[in-house]
Enzyme design. Structure first.
Site, PDB file in Angstrom:
ATOM      1  CG  HIS A 141      -2.248   2.366  -4.007  1.00 59.61           C
ATOM      2  ND1 HIS A 141      -1.387   3.212  -3.597  1.00 59.61           N
ATOM      3  CD2 HIS A 141      -3.517   2.683  -3.198  1.00 59.61           C
ATOM      4  CE1 HIS A 141      -1.942   3.750  -2.386  1.00 59.61           C
ATOM      5  NE2 HIS A 141      -3.036   3.661  -2.097  1.00 59.61           N
ATOM      6  CD  GLU A 180       1.385   2.280  -5.221  1.00 60.94           C
ATOM      7  OE1 GLU A 180       1.170   2.606  -4.215  1.00 60.94           O
ATOM      8  OE2 GLU A 180       1.008   2.734  -6.156  1.00 60.94           O
ATOM      9  CB  CYS A 221      -4.082   6.990  -3.175  1.00 59.40           C
ATOM     10  SG  CYS A 221      -5.150   6.486  -1.971  1.00 59.40           S
TER      11      CYS A 221
END
Length: 509
Positions: A167, A169, A79
């Site tokens: 993202h 994660e 990002c």
């Protein structure tokens, strides 16, 4: 030497999740603020740049020094990290024309590229940014796009530098963990060897080398963290570990006696010290939560120093500090603001002669439990709910008095006992009661009462970094409320906290 990953934090709410996903791959990683990186960056086999609430176009945007990283160590920008790589290396970043937040599907330019190995076409990812990369950085090749984001993933030719505007994660990125594995295992060539067993062996070896024949004094709390830390130290130095369990007067009901009994069968050298009067005198009339924490921290140190002076050769103070404590206590310009201070984070005062040893400092709570299980520790102890270091002091809002402690201990005992008897305890990560600085009108019999209000709190979590309130059965809450009001003199109202973290914290102070 242990292979490890460096995560540079630019203040993203997801930075800790990156660390968790990396560790779920059995790879060790560490988080550092972007403006305070480790001295030996070359000791890391890969670097990940986190997201950020900042825009790269802002004059206050975080500017990391990548001269020792880019083109030399495998690098992944997530990002903000990807936008930084574009903006400062020949690309262009501008405000998004469309709202780039939420779920999206990526279209792969080349599914054979190693970075996207085993990623399916139209795989779901999670976007969360206001800017977008209009032009890729110099020498970059496009790897993936979404309907609204053309440059969703890219690679710099001739070096192992990658950028993604989503993202990986978060759970909403369904194959995000695979992308991280591709980058860390297949590209950075990191071995997946960081397991609880390997951590135990490595830590015990390091503790032996570090402490040698010195003695360690360690404060036990009865909780998971200090207990696992004690067992690691015990395996490393044996009888040279001297454990102290301090009764600060702010423990749960009957906890001082029960915890000492619990430790008696673990082979640990434990001494119980009742310092109730010392703590309560120091806390008299104090209402501010930060001041209470600092007073308790200082008093703990005073007690430990007094006890350490009685032990010939004690040179170390052992603590059960874990990674969320460290993360929440770091404060740098931009990335992370201090949420609360921790009495066991930040070093010791100059006048204290003991040095710190914190064997669990880089572990999350669930990792601590797995390490304890690896050492054969009792499952009931490892399953015990976390309890704050300052104890009931931060669950009593306002000043602390013996009567408030008595009331809260009784309320807490009824609540925790109830969770266990209803087989709900193991479904809850942490539970407790809070004494509110509020009196409320009530009616008992034919008489009007004006007594105290208490709040019950129960949350589900993995490591304490985020938490959701637990939807406890209404029948259970009804029974516990009735039992508290009928049996605890001074309480006429019970409420249940249904706030999640964030935006709230688990504890009220």
């Amino acid at each position: 030497m242990q292979e490890k990953v460096l995560i540079l934090d630019f203040g993203s709410q997801y930075t800790q999740l990156i660390a968790r996903r990396v560790r779920e791959l059995f790879i060790y990683c560490e988080i550092y603020p972007y403006n305070n990186p480790p001295e030996k960056i070359s000791s890391f086999k890969a670097v990940i740049l986190s997201g950020s609430p900042f825009s790269v176009r802002s004059k206050d945007a975080p500017h990391p020094n990548l001269s020792l990283i880019k083109g030399k160590i495998p690098l992944l920008g997530v990002c903000y990290g990807a936008q930084y790589l574009a903006h400062f290396f020949g690309g262009k970043v501008s405000p998004s024309d469309t709202r780039e937040y939420g779920r999206a599907q990526i279209s792969l330019v080349d599914s054979q590229v190693l970075f996207l190995k085993d990623i399916t076409e139209n795989s779901q990812v999670w976007m969360s940014h206001a800017d977008t990369i209009l032009n890729l950085p110099e020498g970059a090749e496009l790897l993936a796009s979404t309907e609204d984001v053309e440059n969703a993933a890219f690679k710099i030719k001739g070096e192992e530098t990658y950028g993604i505007q989503f993202h990986p994660e978060v759970y909403h990125s369904t194959e995000g963990k695979q992308i991280l594995q591709n980058f860390l295992v297949h590209i950075a060539d990191i071995k997946q060897e960081w397991t609880p067993d390997s951590f135990v062996d490595k830590t015990i070896s390091e503790l032996k080398e570090k402490i040698e024949d010195d003695k360690v004094i360690l404060g036990l709390s009865g909780g998971v963290d200090s207990s696992v830390a004690a067992m690691l130290l015990h395996k490393a130095i044996g009888a040279n570990l001297n454990c102290i369990f301090v009764n600060n007067g702010l423990l749960r009901k009957n906890e001082f006696v029960e915890v000492l009994k619990q430790y008696s069968g673990m082979g640990l050298n434990v001494k119980g010290v009742d310092a109730t009067e010392q703590f309560l005198n120091a806390l008299g009339g104090v209402s501010d939560p930060e001041t209470k924490r600092k007073i308790i921290g200082k008093t703990f140190i005073d007690v430990f120093e007094s006890e350490a002076n009685k032990i010939n050769g004690a040179k170390w103070l052992g603590q059960g500090t874990i990674y969320p404590d460290v993360i929440e206590s770091i404060s740098v310009k931009g990335p992370s603001a201090t949420i609360k201070s921790h009495h066991n984070v930040g070093g010791l005062p100059d006048y204290m002669k003991l040095e710190l040893v914190e064997p669990l400092r880089m572990l999350f709570k669930d990792e601590v439990r797995r390490v304890g299980k690896s050492m054969g520790m009792d499952a009931e102890l490892l399953g015990r709910h976390p309890f704050p270091g300052p104890g009931l002091a931060i669950r009593i809002l306002g000043d602390i008095t013996p009567d408030k402690i008595r009331i809260l201990q009784e309320v807490d005992s009824i609540f925790i006992t109830g969770l266990k008897s209803w087989d709900l305890y193991n479904d809850v990560w942490q539970a407790g009661a809070i004494f509110l600085p509020v009196n409320s009108v009530g009616v008992m019999g034919d008489e009007r009462t004006y007594e105290n209000c208490v709040a019950l709190r129960a949350v589900q979590s993995t490591d304490g970094m985020t938490a959701d309130w637990v939807d406890l059965p209404y029948k259970f809450l009804q029974k516990i409320s009735n039992e508290i009001i009928n049996n605890v003199k001074g309480v006429n109202r019970v409420v249940y906290d249904i706030s999640s973290k964030p935006p709230a914290t688990i504890e009220w102070e």
